[in-house]
Scaffold this active site. Structure first.
Site, PDB file in Angstrom:
ATOM      1  N   LEU A 151     -46.509 -63.230  40.759  1.00  0.00           N
ATOM      2  CA  LEU A 151     -45.769 -62.439  39.794  1.00  0.00           C
ATOM      3  C   LEU A 151     -45.963 -60.985  40.168  1.00  0.00           C
ATOM      4  CD1 LEU A 151     -46.745 -64.078  36.363  1.00  0.00           C
ATOM      5  CD2 LEU A 151     -44.673 -64.465  37.703  1.00  0.00           C
ATOM      6  N   ASP A 152     -44.942 -60.155  39.962  1.00  0.00           N
ATOM      7  CA  ASP A 152     -45.108 -58.733  40.207  1.00  0.00           C
ATOM      8  C   ASP A 152     -46.294 -58.210  39.405  1.00  0.00           C
ATOM      9  OD1 ASP A 152     -42.851 -58.760  41.788  1.00  0.00           O
ATOM     10  OD2 ASP A 152     -41.521 -58.048  40.208  1.00  0.00           O
ATOM     11  N   LYS A 153     -46.912 -57.173  39.909  1.00  0.00           N
ATOM     12  CA  LYS A 153     -48.085 -56.605  39.243  1.00  0.00           C
ATOM     13  C   LYS A 153     -47.803 -56.315  37.774  1.00  0.00           C
ATOM     14  CE  LYS A 153     -51.298 -52.679  39.495  1.00  0.00           C
ATOM     15  NZ  LYS A 153     -51.676 -51.459  40.258  1.00  0.00           N
ATOM     16  N   ARG A 268     -35.212 -59.233  38.415  1.00  0.00           N
ATOM     17  CA  ARG A 268     -34.968 -57.801  38.272  1.00  0.00           C
ATOM     18  C   ARG A 268     -33.700 -57.391  39.019  1.00  0.00           C
ATOM     19  NH1 ARG A 268     -40.567 -55.375  40.203  1.00  0.00           N
ATOM     20  NH2 ARG A 268     -39.609 -53.390  39.570  1.00  0.00           N
TER      21      ARG A 268
END
Length: 343
Positions: A151-153, A268
């Site tokens: 997962l993105d930070k 996104r």
């Protein structure tokens, strides 16, 4: 579960020597002049160092690699070399499930999945190494032990990690064949139209900015997202001829996004491609939300993209048990949704 506590020492780092040389080239781009002067550093590496403020001319920081080089004494200070082997760190984890083969956690926003440039520690890998002890060593490689997806930070939500080789192989196969249930909750600027549908595109590195991903006409990899608008917030009143007031587009929406592929920044990029970027997304949120939405974001305290991995379902690669985990968005997203509901 290991209860070893590591001190706060940084990973071992080795300082690199400062490189200095006088440049008298005129009319040449700075990054090209530096590449000629310091042949041990690639032009791409020098561009990164310029952006990081690691290059000076006569003691003054220079950062624009496309500008013409000025005569002077240039110094390049590369950052320390950080060990590629992550170290255990006693970081609290919200564990949803754990057995001998795998662990499922609810990752908080702000925690990277594994060490990377700019994020040497404080990651999920560091936490897992402390939590799982020696059983995790080397699973999936030294740099990213146990990691089978990311997962993105700044994206919160459910993640699974492998604790054994057999689990790592099995989970990797499930992700490779997309035999995983993954649903995300996103708060978006405006509302995607139609209210539900499938986005199927190619996603790859942006031709204009290699640090970003983009929908491409050719190249890249197939990316498929199903989405459904769950809630809409705040109708705009717009002026028409002779000052007539009419209802305009909605200001924001809560959207459920189901992944059928797992490309970098997929949701996104896909929401942005529909003209409805995720609120708080500094990378893909081109344009500014309406004033009431900006006020709602400020009041909520949200400082990241409003994206949460809410559901993760899969068949246990060792036991064959069907597992499904669901978590609510964290406090910052819930606060923003409450603010938006009041519009």
């Amino acid at each position: 579960m290991a209860d070893d506590v590591l001190d706060d020492a940084e990973p071992d780092a080795a300082a690199q020597p400062v490189l200095e040389a006088r440049i008298d080239l005129k009319g040449v781009r700075l990054d090209k002049a530096l590449a000629v002067t310091f042949p041990t550093l690639s032009r791409a590496r020098l561009q990164t160092l310029l952006a990081e403020g690691a290059v000076t001319c006569d003691g003054q920081v220079v950062s624009n690699g496309s500008a013409k080089a000025l005569p002077g004494l240039y110094a390049v200070t590369p950052p320390p070399i950080v060990s590629a082997t992550p170290l255990p760190q006693a970081i609290s984890l919200t564990v949803l499930f754990e057995d001998a083969d795998l662990i499922v956690i609810d990752k908080p926003a702000g925690m990277a999945a594994h060490p990377a440039p700019g994020t040497p520690d404080g990651t999920l890998v560091n936490a897992l190494l402390a939590h799982c002890g020696d059983s995790l060593s080397g699973i999936g490689g030294v740099a990213r032990p146990g990691i089978v997806h990311r997962l993105d930070k700044d994206t919160s939500g459910v993640m699974v990690a492998a604790k054994t080789d057999r689990a790592h192989v099995g989970l990797s196969a499930l992700f490779a064949t997309h035999d995983i249930e993954r649903t995300y909750i996103a708060l978006t600027r405006g509302m995607p139209m139609p209210r539900e549908g499938r986005i199927q595109t190619l996603i790859g590195r942006s031709h204009g900015d290699r640090k970003k991903m983009a929908v491409l006409k050719s190249g890249g990899r197939e990316a498929i997202t199903d989405y459904a608008v769950e809630k809409i917030f705040g109708e705009q009143l717009v002026l028409r001829g002779k000052g007539l007031r009419q209802t305009g587009p909605f200001l924001a929406a809560r959207v459920a996004c189901a992944l059928h592929t797992g490309r970098t920044h997929q949701i996104r990029v896909h929401m942005a491609s529909k003209g409805c970027p995720i609120l708080g997304d500094a990378t893909y949120g081109s344009g500014s939300p309406a004033t009431p939405v900006r006020a709602a974001i400020a009041a909520s305290g949200l400082t990241r993209q409003a994206l949460h991995a809410a559901v993760l379902g899969f068949v246990h690669p060792v036991t064959g048990e069907a597992l499904r985990f669901e978590t609510a968005p964290p406090a910052d997203m819930l606060a923003l949704e409450a603010q938006l509901s009041a519009l």
